[in-house]
Design a protein around this motif. Structure first.
Motif, PDB file in Angstrom:
ATOM      1  N   MET A  46       0.805  -1.227   0.000  1.00 39.85           N
ATOM      2  CA  MET A  46       0.000   0.000   0.000  1.00 39.85           C
ATOM      3  C   MET A  46       0.837   1.276   0.000  1.00 39.85           C
ATOM      4  O   MET A  46       0.368   2.332  -0.424  1.00 39.85           O
ATOM      5  CB  MET A  46      -0.980   0.013   1.188  1.00 39.85           C
ATOM      6  N   MET A  91       5.337  -8.653  -1.644  1.00 38.67           N
ATOM      7  CA  MET A  91       4.021  -8.631  -1.012  1.00 38.67           C
ATOM      8  C   MET A  91       2.928  -8.584  -2.065  1.00 38.67           C
ATOM      9  O   MET A  91       2.888  -7.675  -2.895  1.00 38.67           O
ATOM     10  CB  MET A  91       3.927  -7.424  -0.085  1.00 38.67           C
ATOM     11  N   ASN A 204      -3.195 -10.559   5.264  1.00 36.52           N
ATOM     12  CA  ASN A 204      -3.691  -9.472   6.106  1.00 36.52           C
ATOM     13  C   ASN A 204      -4.673  -8.607   5.318  1.00 36.52           C
ATOM     14  O   ASN A 204      -4.285  -7.938   4.364  1.00 36.52           O
ATOM     15  CB  ASN A 204      -2.507  -8.616   6.593  1.00 36.52           C
ATOM     16  N   VAL A 206      -6.587  -5.421   5.468  1.00 36.53           N
ATOM     17  CA  VAL A 206      -6.656  -4.174   6.247  1.00 36.53           C
ATOM     18  C   VAL A 206      -7.862  -3.366   5.774  1.00 36.53           C
ATOM     19  O   VAL A 206      -8.039  -3.152   4.572  1.00 36.53           O
ATOM     20  CB  VAL A 206      -5.373  -3.326   6.088  1.00 36.53           C
ATOM     21  N   ASP A 227      -6.905  -2.794   1.845  1.00 37.22           N
ATOM     22  CA  ASP A 227      -5.458  -2.899   1.629  1.00 37.22           C
ATOM     23  C   ASP A 227      -5.057  -4.296   2.084  1.00 37.22           C
ATOM     24  O   ASP A 227      -5.011  -4.571   3.275  1.00 37.22           O
ATOM     25  CB  ASP A 227      -4.757  -1.814   2.463  1.00 37.22           C
ATOM     26  N   GLY A 229      -2.274  -7.289   2.319  1.00 42.39           N
ATOM     27  CA  GLY A 229      -0.857  -7.614   2.237  1.00 42.39           C
ATOM     28  C   GLY A 229      -0.686  -9.097   2.517  1.00 42.39           C
ATOM     29  O   GLY A 229      -1.054  -9.578   3.591  1.00 42.39           O
TER      30      GLY A 229
HETATM   31  N1  GLY Z   1      -0.545  -3.287   4.310  1.00 40.76           N
HETATM   32  C1  GLY Z   1      -0.854  -4.508   4.895  1.00 40.76           C
HETATM   33  C2  GLY Z   1       0.329  -5.322   5.228  1.00 40.76           C
HETATM   34  O1  GLY Z   1       1.409  -5.005   4.761  1.00 40.76           O
HETATM   35  O2  GLY Z   1       0.229  -6.263   5.963  1.00 40.76           O
END
Ligand code: GLY
Length: 276
Positions: A46, A91, A204, A206, A227, A229
């Motif tokens: 992000m 990522m 993850n 978000v 977002d 990840g």
């Molecule tokens: N932006 C979410 C993560 O890097 O886990």
């Protein structure tokens, strides 16, 4: 037992999956942040897209997916001590800029991870976590995805609120994969969220809806964003059933090459190119 996929296969599979859900695939941004004095190096998918989250800049599409090169300096003390932290990693990320939110993000996360058409991981090895009182996410995991309440873990700000310095942030819902007791610390209370390498966080989600001004003051963003990840090497580590990030296929290709290269004694006979 699930099928094993290579790092390059997983990267392509993930980007294809999210393209099929209407996302625009973008290439990785540079590791050097542009116009962002809050970061030394890009640490997440992000980070290069903060202006899209805040609404400051119009994104090329409201749904975007990437595989971003990252260096997460916050984890540097863990490297070499755990099986799941690396200096450099890639990522995987799918992003919504004021478009879809929790329901779709969680459903697609689960579909990608468990469907035999995609990654095909065993659902009974996966455990979601949610931010303390995020009942909306709890309901989605429980009612839509049919995860039993006792398999949904609630964690506080340290684990389930994503932020790195200033900028867009929010509560999150992660997914952990249980690699089995042989990877555990053996403590009687070892479970999801334990510091050992048994339950490894692989995804993850978000729910990026706040802006942190860098002083810990939070304001609502003008839009609700997603977002995601997901560490590519971590996903590969569980897909390939190998011990650590350093044992996945692409890394092994390099380390095996190094192990079969000439010994230091042999190298001493090499003439070094003179510096310019
Ligand atoms: N932006 C979410 C993560 O890097 O886990």
């Amino acid at each position: 037992m699930h099928k094993s996929y290579g790092v390059n296969e997983i990267r392509e599979m993930y980007l294809k999956f999210f393209e099929s859900k209407g996302h625009l695939r973008l290439p990785s941004f540079s590791l050097i942040p542009q116009n962002d004095a809050s970061l030394l190096l890009i640490n997440s998918g992000m980070a290069p897209m903060k202006p899209y989250f805040t609404g400051e800049t119009e994104p090329p599409r409201k749904r975007v997916c990437t595989c971003q090169k990252c260096i997460r300096t916050g984890d540097i003390e863990n490297i070499g001590k755990t099986e799941r932290h690396g200096t450099y990693f890639e990522m995987l990320g799918n992003f919504s800029f004021g478009d879809y939110f929790k329901k779709e993000a969680i459903a697609w996360c689960w579909e990608f991870l468990t469907s035999p058409e995609w990654l095909g991981l065993e659902a009974d090895r996966l455990y979601p976590s949610i931010y303390l009182d995020d009942e909306e996410s709890f309901e989605i995991w429980n009612q839509d995805i049919h995860i039993a309440p006792e398999r949904i873990f609630r964690f506080g700000k340290a684990d389930n609120f994503w932020e790195h310095g200033s900028g867009p942030c929010g509560p999150c819902s992660e997914v952990y994969y249980d690699r089995g007791p042989e990877y555990g610390c053996g403590k009687p209370d070892c479970t999801v969220g334990c510091d050992c390498d048994r339950y490894i966080e692989i995804w993850n989600n978000v729910f990026s809806q706040f802006n942190n001004d860098g002083q810990g003051n939070y304001t609502d963003l003008i839009q609700k964003n997603i977002d995601v990840g997901a560490g590519l090497e971590r996903i590969a580590c569980v897909s390939q059933n190998v011990d650590s990030l350093f044992d996945v296929d692409t890394v092994m290709n390099i380390t095996c090459l190094l192990n079969t290269s000439p010994s230091p004694r042999d190298l001493s006979t090499y003439s070094m190119p003179s510096s310019a």
